[in-house]
Design a protein around this motif. Structure first.
Motif, mmCIF file in Angstrom:
data_model
loop_
_atom_site.group_PDB
_atom_site.id
_atom_site.type_symbol
_atom_site.label_atom_id
_atom_site.label_comp_id
_atom_site.label_asym_id
_atom_site.label_seq_id
_atom_site.Cartn_x
_atom_site.Cartn_y
_atom_site.Cartn_z
ATOM 1 N N ARG A 48 10.378 -5.692 -5.561
ATOM 2 C CA ARG A 48 9.153 -6.435 -5.268
ATOM 3 C C ARG A 48 8.355 -5.801 -4.137
ATOM 4 O O ARG A 48 7.237 -6.224 -3.857
ATOM 5 N N LEU A 49 8.932 -4.811 -3.488
ATOM 6 C CA LEU A 49 8.276 -4.176 -2.348
ATOM 7 C C LEU A 49 8.001 -2.703 -2.608
ATOM 8 O O LEU A 49 8.036 -1.882 -1.703
ATOM 9 N N GLU A 50 7.730 -2.372 -3.853
ATOM 10 C CA GLU A 50 7.325 -1.025 -4.217
ATOM 11 C C GLU A 50 5.797 -0.936 -4.172
ATOM 12 O O GLU A 50 5.102 -1.953 -4.276
ATOM 13 N N PRO A 51 5.246 0.272 -4.022
ATOM 14 C CA PRO A 51 3.782 0.408 -4.010
ATOM 15 C C PRO A 51 3.112 -0.227 -5.228
ATOM 16 O O PRO A 51 3.645 -0.173 -6.335
ATOM 17 N N PHE A 52 1.970 -0.847 -4.985
ATOM 18 C CA PHE A 52 1.094 -1.489 -5.973
ATOM 19 C C PHE A 52 1.598 -2.848 -6.432
ATOM 20 O O PHE A 52 0.961 -3.477 -7.283
ATOM 21 N N MET A 53 2.695 -3.337 -5.871
ATOM 22 C CA MET A 53 3.187 -4.667 -6.200
ATOM 23 C C MET A 53 2.499 -5.706 -5.320
ATOM 24 O O MET A 53 2.127 -5.430 -4.182
ATOM 25 N N VAL A 54 2.350 -6.908 -5.861
ATOM 26 C CA VAL A 54 1.766 -8.026 -5.113
ATOM 27 C C VAL A 54 2.843 -9.093 -4.988
ATOM 28 O O VAL A 54 3.484 -9.472 -5.979
ATOM 29 N N ALA A 55 3.059 -9.574 -3.759
ATOM 30 C CA ALA A 55 4.147 -10.514 -3.526
ATOM 31 C C ALA A 55 3.749 -11.587 -2.518
ATOM 32 O O ALA A 55 2.878 -11.383 -1.668
ATOM 33 N N ASP A 56 4.393 -12.722 -2.650
ATOM 34 C CA ASP A 56 4.322 -13.793 -1.656
ATOM 35 C C ASP A 56 5.447 -13.514 -0.663
ATOM 36 O O ASP A 56 6.625 -13.569 -1.023
ATOM 37 N N LEU B 183 0.813 -1.207 0.000
ATOM 38 C CA LEU B 183 0.000 0.000 0.000
ATOM 39 C C LEU B 183 0.850 1.263 0.000
ATOM 40 O O LEU B 183 0.544 2.222 -0.702
ATOM 41 N N ARG B 184 1.909 1.240 0.797
ATOM 42 C CA ARG B 184 2.694 2.470 0.992
ATOM 43 C C ARG B 184 4.030 2.085 1.600
ATOM 44 O O ARG B 184 4.142 1.074 2.299
ATOM 45 N N THR B 185 5.048 2.900 1.339
ATOM 46 C CA THR B 185 6.364 2.691 1.951
ATOM 47 C C THR B 185 6.915 4.032 2.426
ATOM 48 O O THR B 185 6.523 5.088 1.922
ATOM 49 N N HIS B 186 7.806 3.983 3.412
ATOM 50 C CA HIS B 186 8.591 5.173 3.737
ATOM 51 C C HIS B 186 9.928 4.761 4.301
ATOM 52 O O HIS B 186 10.103 3.651 4.826
ATOM 53 N N LYS B 187 10.890 5.658 4.175
ATOM 54 C CA LYS B 187 12.278 5.341 4.496
ATOM 55 C C LYS B 187 12.479 5.170 5.993
ATOM 56 O O LYS B 187 11.829 5.826 6.810
ATOM 57 N N LEU B 188 13.406 4.283 6.319
ATOM 58 C CA LEU B 188 13.816 4.066 7.703
ATOM 59 C C LEU B 188 15.336 3.949 7.717
ATOM 60 O O LEU B 188 15.912 3.034 7.115
ATOM 61 N N GLY B 189 15.997 4.880 8.378
ATOM 62 C CA GLY B 189 17.453 4.855 8.410
ATOM 63 C C GLY B 189 18.048 5.062 7.034
ATOM 64 O O GLY B 189 17.469 5.712 6.164
ATOM 65 N N GLU B 190 19.233 4.491 6.818
ATOM 66 C CA GLU B 190 19.953 4.719 5.570
ATOM 67 C C GLU B 190 19.593 3.730 4.476
ATOM 68 O O GLU B 190 19.722 4.048 3.287
ATOM 69 N N ALA B 191 19.135 2.521 4.835
ATOM 70 C CA ALA B 191 18.941 1.509 3.809
ATOM 71 C C ALA B 191 17.628 0.747 3.928
ATOM 72 O O ALA B 191 17.296 -0.029 3.030
ATOM 73 N N ASP B 192 16.887 0.969 4.997
ATOM 74 C CA ASP B 192 15.680 0.185 5.236
ATOM 75 C C ASP B 192 14.423 0.941 4.815
ATOM 76 O O ASP B 192 14.452 2.146 4.565
ATOM 77 N N ARG B 193 13.311 0.228 4.757
ATOM 78 C CA ARG B 193 12.006 0.827 4.527
ATOM 79 C C ARG B 193 10.974 0.186 5.443
ATOM 80 O O ARG B 193 11.053 -0.999 5.759
ATOM 81 N N ILE B 194 10.008 0.992 5.843
ATOM 82 C CA ILE B 194 8.811 0.460 6.478
ATOM 83 C C ILE B 194 7.773 0.279 5.373
ATOM 84 O O ILE B 194 7.523 1.194 4.585
ATOM 85 N N ILE B 195 7.195 -0.909 5.308
ATOM 86 C CA ILE B 195 6.242 -1.269 4.266
ATOM 87 C C ILE B 195 4.871 -1.468 4.900
ATOM 88 O O ILE B 195 4.723 -2.239 5.846
ATOM 89 N N ILE B 196 3.870 -0.764 4.370
ATOM 90 C CA ILE B 196 2.491 -0.967 4.800
ATOM 91 C C ILE B 196 1.849 -1.914 3.788
ATOM 92 O O ILE B 196 1.816 -1.624 2.590
ATOM 93 N N LEU B 197 1.338 -3.039 4.277
ATOM 94 C CA LEU B 197 0.842 -4.110 3.421
ATOM 95 C C LEU B 197 -0.610 -4.436 3.726
ATOM 96 O O LEU B 197 -1.049 -4.330 4.877
ATOM 97 N N LEU B 198 -1.330 -4.864 2.701
ATOM 98 C CA LEU B 198 -2.635 -5.484 2.901
ATOM 99 C C LEU B 198 -2.478 -6.939 2.491
ATOM 100 O O LEU B 198 -2.267 -7.235 1.309
ATOM 101 N N SER B 199 -2.573 -7.830 3.453
ATOM 102 C CA SER B 199 -2.349 -9.243 3.180
ATOM 103 C C SER B 199 -3.662 -9.982 2.986
ATOM 104 O O SER B 199 -4.732 -9.523 3.393
ATOM 105 N N ARG B 200 -3.562 -11.138 2.371
ATOM 106 C CA ARG B 200 -4.754 -11.930 2.081
ATOM 107 C C ARG B 200 -5.397 -12.473 3.357
ATOM 108 O O ARG B 200 -6.623 -12.454 3.510
ATOM 109 N N HIS B 201 -4.578 -12.958 4.293
ATOM 110 C CA HIS B 201 -5.115 -13.670 5.456
ATOM 111 C C HIS B 201 -4.854 -12.984 6.796
ATOM 112 O O HIS B 201 -5.504 -13.327 7.788
ATOM 113 N N HIS B 202 -3.916 -12.045 6.852
ATOM 114 C CA HIS B 202 -3.537 -11.431 8.125
ATOM 115 C C HIS B 202 -3.930 -9.958 8.226
ATOM 116 O O HIS B 202 -3.495 -9.274 9.149
ATOM 117 N N GLY B 203 -4.723 -9.476 7.288
ATOM 118 C CA GLY B 203 -5.145 -8.082 7.344
ATOM 119 C C GLY B 203 -4.011 -7.125 7.013
ATOM 120 O O GLY B 203 -3.064 -7.463 6.292
#
Length: 250
Positions: free
Chosen positions: A57-65, A18-38
């Motif tokens: 694979r973890l950019e907005p609008f991507m779908v991943a396992d 759904l959305r991402t934002h930077k964390l530190g120098e190399a990490d990201r916080i990823i907001i996800l909508l999952s199939r089974h865990h909300g």
């Protein structure tokens, strides 16, 4: 013991970013909508480095396992396998991008506390992003159809035929978001909009998935429908969907 503990904290699920934002120098916080865990909030370690194996694979609008490790406040993404790559086609077109942003913002708002309908919200959003990426319909029609169906899943299904207040069969000539959609002459509060009959028909088509009817609609009625949809969604969310302001209406 530590291995057992690690295994117990690990889980897999399909999710849309759904959305991402930077964390530190190399990490990201990823907001996800999952199939089974909300809705999930997770950290992707090192994902902003060029050497990262799953950054794209973890950019907005991507779908991943995803494989995730359960954390106290944030989960940790340990594996990501692409399921559907919608991000590239959407990001390459401004109209598609702002529509996708409005859809994911709405999904985030609707699922931040409701986990019971997560599978339905997940399926709806992925289907809408797929249609948007391949240009199945006009972006603004996909958006308004998604919004109407999303609020319906959340328990606020609008009525565009019978009166939302008394149930009198329609069609009716007025619309009131607070009452739940179309309203008859007797139930109509002062100041309620009076959409064109074609606009009400378009709204019904978008909610039911009648795409031949929706695709044949005129720009005038699409604009009027969009205003009603935006007002309806934001009334029930009790907050503004900021991305809707960026969507250009023909």
């Amino acid at each position: 013991m530590s291995n057992q503990s690690f295994a117990a904290r690990t889980f897999r699920d399909d999710a849309v970013v759904l959305r991402t934002h930077k964390l530190g120098e190399a990490d990201r916080i990823i907001i996800l909508l999952s199939r089974h865990h909300g809705q999930l909030r997770a950290v992707a370690r090192g994902v902003r480095r060029t050497s990262s194996k799953f950054g794209a694979r973890l950019e907005p609008f991507m779908v991943a396992d995803l494989q995730l490790l359960k954390g106290r406040s944030l989960d940790i993404v340990t594996q990501a396998v692409a399921r559907a790559s919608y991000g590239g086609a959407i990001a390459a077109n401004y109209d598609k991008y702002v529509v996708a942003a409005a859809m994911t913002e709405t999904a985030e708002r609707l699922t931040d506390v409701d986990g019971e309908t997560s599978n339905a919200h997940y399926q709806l959003l992925v289907g809408a992003l797929a249609a948007l990426s391949r240009g199945a319909h006009a972006p603004e029609l996909i958006l308004d159809s998604y919004l109407l169906r999303a609020v319906s899943i959340a328990g606020w299904a609008p009525s565009f035929t019978e009166c939302a207040r008394c149930g009198e069969p329609g069609p009716h000539g007025a619309f009131n978001a607070a009452l739940g959609g179309a309203v008859c002459h007797d139930c109509r509060p002062p100041g309620s909009p009076a959409p064109a009959p074609e606009t009400m028909a378009l709204l019904g088509a978008l909610l039911s998935g009648n795409w031949p009817g929706a695709d044949a609609s005129a720009p005038l009625h699409r604009r009027e429908a969009a205003g009603l949809v935006a007002g309806y969604v934001q009334w029930h969310l009790e907050r503004t969907v900021r991305s809707l302001k960026l969507v250009e209406r023909v």
